[in-house]
Motif scaffolding. Structure first.
Motif, PDB file in Angstrom:
ATOM      1  N   SER A 130       0.842  -1.190   0.000  1.00  0.00           N
ATOM      2  CA  SER A 130       0.000   0.000   0.000  1.00  0.00           C
ATOM      3  C   SER A 130       0.879   1.242   0.000  1.00  0.00           C
ATOM      4  N   LYS A 131       0.484   2.225  -0.826  1.00  0.00           N
ATOM      5  CA  LYS A 131       1.253   3.450  -0.946  1.00  0.00           C
ATOM      6  C   LYS A 131       0.454   4.616  -0.374  1.00  0.00           C
ATOM      7  N   PHE A 132       1.141   5.528   0.250  1.00  0.00           N
ATOM      8  CA  PHE A 132       0.506   6.708   0.821  1.00  0.00           C
ATOM      9  C   PHE A 132       0.263   7.727  -0.277  1.00  0.00           C
ATOM     10  N   ASP A 133      -1.010   8.144  -0.417  1.00  0.00           N
ATOM     11  CA  ASP A 133      -1.397   9.123  -1.438  1.00  0.00           C
ATOM     12  C   ASP A 133      -1.713  10.446  -0.736  1.00  0.00           C
ATOM     13  N   PRO A 134      -0.860  11.448  -0.852  1.00  0.00           N
ATOM     14  CA  PRO A 134      -1.101  12.725  -0.162  1.00  0.00           C
ATOM     15  C   PRO A 134      -2.413  13.390  -0.570  1.00  0.00           C
ATOM     16  N   GLU A 135      -2.794  13.301  -1.840  1.00  0.00           N
ATOM     17  CA  GLU A 135      -4.033  13.927  -2.295  1.00  0.00           C
ATOM     18  C   GLU A 135      -5.246  13.241  -1.683  1.00  0.00           C
ATOM     19  N   ARG A 136      -5.188  11.897  -1.641  1.00  0.00           N
ATOM     20  CA  ARG A 136      -6.301  11.167  -1.037  1.00  0.00           C
ATOM     21  C   ARG A 136      -6.387  11.447   0.458  1.00  0.00           C
ATOM     22  N   PHE A 137      -5.248  11.622   1.095  1.00  0.00           N
ATOM     23  CA  PHE A 137      -5.223  11.948   2.524  1.00  0.00           C
ATOM     24  C   PHE A 137      -5.937  13.264   2.792  1.00  0.00           C
ATOM     25  N   ARG A 138      -5.684  14.269   1.954  1.00  0.00           N
ATOM     26  CA  ARG A 138      -6.322  15.566   2.151  1.00  0.00           C
ATOM     27  C   ARG A 138      -7.813  15.506   1.834  1.00  0.00           C
ATOM     28  N   GLU A 139      -8.203  14.669   0.864  1.00  0.00           N
ATOM     29  CA  GLU A 139      -9.626  14.504   0.567  1.00  0.00           C
ATOM     30  C   GLU A 139     -10.367  13.887   1.756  1.00  0.00           C
ATOM     31  N   LEU A 140      -9.782  12.843   2.340  1.00  0.00           N
ATOM     32  CA  LEU A 140     -10.401  12.197   3.491  1.00  0.00           C
ATOM     33  C   LEU A 140     -10.447  13.137   4.691  1.00  0.00           C
ATOM     34  N   LEU A 141      -9.413  13.948   4.853  1.00  0.00           N
ATOM     35  CA  LEU A 141      -9.384  14.904   5.953  1.00  0.00           C
ATOM     36  C   LEU A 141     -10.487  15.951   5.780  1.00  0.00           C
ATOM     37  N   THR A 142     -10.688  16.414   4.557  1.00  0.00           N
ATOM     38  CA  THR A 142     -11.756  17.375   4.269  1.00  0.00           C
ATOM     39  C   THR A 142     -13.121  16.779   4.553  1.00  0.00           C
ATOM     40  N   GLU A 143     -13.330  15.534   4.113  1.00  0.00           N
ATOM     41  CA  GLU A 143     -14.605  14.861   4.351  1.00  0.00           C
ATOM     42  C   GLU A 143     -14.868  14.683   5.840  1.00  0.00           C
ATOM     43  N   ALA A 144     -13.824  14.366   6.597  1.00  0.00           N
ATOM     44  CA  ALA A 144     -13.989  14.164   8.036  1.00  0.00           C
ATOM     45  C   ALA A 144     -14.391  15.460   8.726  1.00  0.00           C
ATOM     46  N   ILE A 145     -13.795  16.581   8.334  1.00  0.00           N
ATOM     47  CA  ILE A 145     -14.114  17.874   8.948  1.00  0.00           C
ATOM     48  C   ILE A 145     -15.576  18.243   8.678  1.00  0.00           C
ATOM     49  N   VAL A 146     -16.020  18.015   7.437  1.00  0.00           N
ATOM     50  CA  VAL A 146     -17.404  18.355   7.073  1.00  0.00           C
ATOM     51  C   VAL A 146     -18.383  17.381   7.720  1.00  0.00           C
ATOM     52  N   MET A 147     -18.083  16.100   7.677  1.00  0.00           N
ATOM     53  CA  MET A 147     -18.991  15.074   8.178  1.00  0.00           C
ATOM     54  C   MET A 147     -19.247  15.201   9.672  1.00  0.00           C
ATOM     55  N   VAL A 197      -1.190  19.688   7.162  1.00  0.00           N
ATOM     56  CA  VAL A 197      -1.861  20.863   6.607  1.00  0.00           C
ATOM     57  C   VAL A 197      -2.218  21.816   7.748  1.00  0.00           C
ATOM     58  N   THR A 198      -2.333  23.073   7.420  1.00  0.00           N
ATOM     59  CA  THR A 198      -2.715  24.094   8.398  1.00  0.00           C
ATOM     60  C   THR A 198      -4.214  24.349   8.317  1.00  0.00           C
ATOM     61  N   ARG A 199      -4.718  25.147   9.248  1.00  0.00           N
ATOM     62  CA  ARG A 199      -6.148  25.441   9.248  1.00  0.00           C
ATOM     63  C   ARG A 199      -6.557  26.218   7.991  1.00  0.00           C
ATOM     64  N   ASN A 200      -5.672  27.081   7.484  1.00  0.00           N
ATOM     65  CA  ASN A 200      -5.988  27.825   6.269  1.00  0.00           C
ATOM     66  C   ASN A 200      -6.053  26.900   5.055  1.00  0.00           C
ATOM     67  N   THR A 201      -5.161  25.910   5.033  1.00  0.00           N
ATOM     68  CA  THR A 201      -5.185  24.935   3.944  1.00  0.00           C
ATOM     69  C   THR A 201      -6.443  24.091   4.014  1.00  0.00           C
ATOM     70  N   ALA A 202      -6.824  23.681   5.222  1.00  0.00           N
ATOM     71  CA  ALA A 202      -8.054  22.897   5.393  1.00  0.00           C
ATOM     72  C   ALA A 202      -9.269  23.696   4.944  1.00  0.00           C
ATOM     73  N   LYS A 203      -9.291  24.990   5.274  1.00  0.00           N
ATOM     74  CA  LYS A 203     -10.396  25.849   4.858  1.00  0.00           C
ATOM     75  C   LYS A 203     -10.459  25.963   3.338  1.00  0.00           C
ATOM     76  N   ALA A 204      -9.292  26.145   2.704  1.00  0.00           N
ATOM     77  CA  ALA A 204      -9.251  26.253   1.242  1.00  0.00           C
ATOM     78  C   ALA A 204      -9.697  24.952   0.593  1.00  0.00           C
ATOM     79  N   ASP A 205      -9.298  23.809   1.161  1.00  0.00           N
ATOM     80  CA  ASP A 205      -9.713  22.514   0.608  1.00  0.00           C
ATOM     81  C   ASP A 205     -11.221  22.335   0.685  1.00  0.00           C
TER      82      ASP A 205
END
Length: 436
Positions: free
Chosen positions: A73-90, A117-125
């Motif tokens: 299994s490989k770590f995907d940084p883009e997928r990590f940020r997508e899941l993090l965004t979904e978790a914040i919204v959910m 990622v920082t809070r500003n990056t999370a907000k932008a995502d």
């Protein structure tokens, strides 16, 4: 040598006296005596076509001494940020969730080279994700085969900030009812009819839906009447409404029913007041709760709990009375063992409460029907309203003076909203046709 032989089965020596081994996957046989050693077995293991994967030990690769991880299994940084965004919204998490020290340590433990990622990056995502989802909803609305209906509501938060929500309802190409929230937006004062109309019209233009509007459903309030009239006139200037907007404004039947019942419950019976005070008394301390539970167990009654009503929600009063009736014997027993309890009702008062609950049950069932969110209520409106009409007429013509007064108030409120006898007769005819 041992790990190598896990892929082979040792065979008896042949006629020539040499050791042989058979591949567990392709069943080919190979010589592995001292002359050939295990070189040929190693070469076959690497090239065996029927062997789907390498040695199981190769699936586990160690990045650090003593740690084990899956190398496949490989770590995907883009997928990590997508899941993090979904978790914040959910889970409705704050943006600074990503700055929590414990969360950072958790991410680093799972993958030491993770880019935090920082809070500003999370907000932008999240904003970017919102824009993508908005385009998906726009595409769905563009494919809608017919016109779209809307509902809207306005309320004030605990911090006195006003907010408005606009929701669309439509049938898709598969004849499935769809519902999407188009906007949940800040609504500054004044909350006048003109301001509400302007806000809704701007949202319709933003989504490109002003040309396919069918109707809008709002609470039965004077300000909403003004806003709908203004919005209707504005859309009619471009001839965008069906039948010049004669059927554009729909009134929320659940809100109308709530107004009717609230009108009838303005003069609350003293028996209901005693029930409310009894519930407050039991919930007043842990010792009283424990004593009441003992009474419930002594009378062999199922504990359904006691619920205290809210003044602005009549259905909560109905639920409070229903639970109190269920625990009627427990309250009577509490009166015998607790000298501080002063709100016990007589047999006549309990009978009055039961009659009151029986009257409210029809209205409560209709409210539950109207509050459904996963099905249309237009086909349920006529029979539900007609059943309420029958119950009101029954109580007005009945012998119970208290219920007669209450039903009369509700009937006058029903008439003031605009439902006259001709309309009720039409409801009756429609309902008869439905049940046939």
């Amino acid at each position: 040598m041992r790990s190598m032989m896990m892929n082979f089965e040792e065979l008896p020596k042949g006629i020539d006296g040499r050791k042989r081994a058979k591949c567990n996957y392709c069943k080919l046989e190979y010589i592995h005596d001292s002359r050939f050693d295990t070189g040929n077995l190693q070469r076959h293991t690497a090239s065996c076509l029927k062997r789907k994967h390498h040695d199981i030990s190769q699936l586990f690769l160690s990045q650090d001494s003593g740690s084990i991880s899956f190398g496949s299994s490989k770590f995907d940084p883009e997928r990590f940020r997508e899941l993090l965004t979904e978790a914040i919204v959910m889970h409705d998490l704050p943006f600074n969730f990503v700055d929590y020290e414990g969360i950072k340590r958790l991410f680093i433990y799972l993958y030491k080279d993770v880019q935090l990622v920082t809070r500003n990056t999370a907000k932008a995502d999240i904003i970017n994700r919102y824009k993508k989802e908005k385009e998906i909803v726009k595409s769905l609305l563009d494919d809608a085969p017919g016109r779209i209906s809307f509902t809207s509501d306005l309320w004030t938060s605990l911090t006195t900030d006003g907010y408005m929500c606009l929701t669309c309802h439509f049938i898709d190409n598969n004849w499935t009812l769809q519902k999407r929230v188009l906007s949940y937006t800040f609504m500054p004062p004044p909350h006048s009819g003109l301001a509400l109309s302007t806000k809704i019209h701007n949202l319709l233009c933003e989504w490109g839906l002003e040309g396919i509007v069918f109707s809008i459903t709002l609470d039965n309030a004077y300000t909403n009447d003004l806003s709908v009239d203004t919005l209707r006139d504005e859309l009619n200037l471009k001839d965008l409404l069906v039948c010049k907007g004669d059927h554009f404004h729909m009134r929320c039947c659940a809100h109308i029913l709530n107004l009717i019942v609230q009108e009838g419950m303005k003069g609350v019976d003293p028996s209901i007041v005693k029930i409310r005070e009894s519930v407050k008394y039991v919930k007043g301390s842990q010792a009283r709760k424990h004593k009441f539970l003992e009474c419930v167990s002594l009378v062999s009654s199922e504990n359904k709990g006691l619920s205290q009503d809210v003044s602005t929600r009549w259905n909560s009063t109905y639920l409070m009375l229903q639970n109190a009736i269920h625990h009627r014997r427990a309250f009577q027993h509490l009166d015998l063992i607790d000298s501080n309890y002063k709100y016990c009702r007589s047999k006549v008062e309990w009978e009055k409460i039961e009659q009151f609950c029986s009257f409210l049950k029809v209205l409560y069932d209709s409210t539950l029907m109207f509050y459904g969110t996963n099905y249309p209520t237009a086909n349920l409106y006529f029979p539900a309203v007609y059943l309420c009409y029958i119950e009101l007429k029954k109580q007005i013509e009945g012998d119970n003076e208290h219920l007669k007064v209450m039903a009369s108030k509700m009937w006058l409120k029903l008439r003031s909203i605009g439902l006259n006898f001709v309309q009720l007769w039409l409801l009756h005819v429609c309902w008869i046709r439905v049940i046939r």
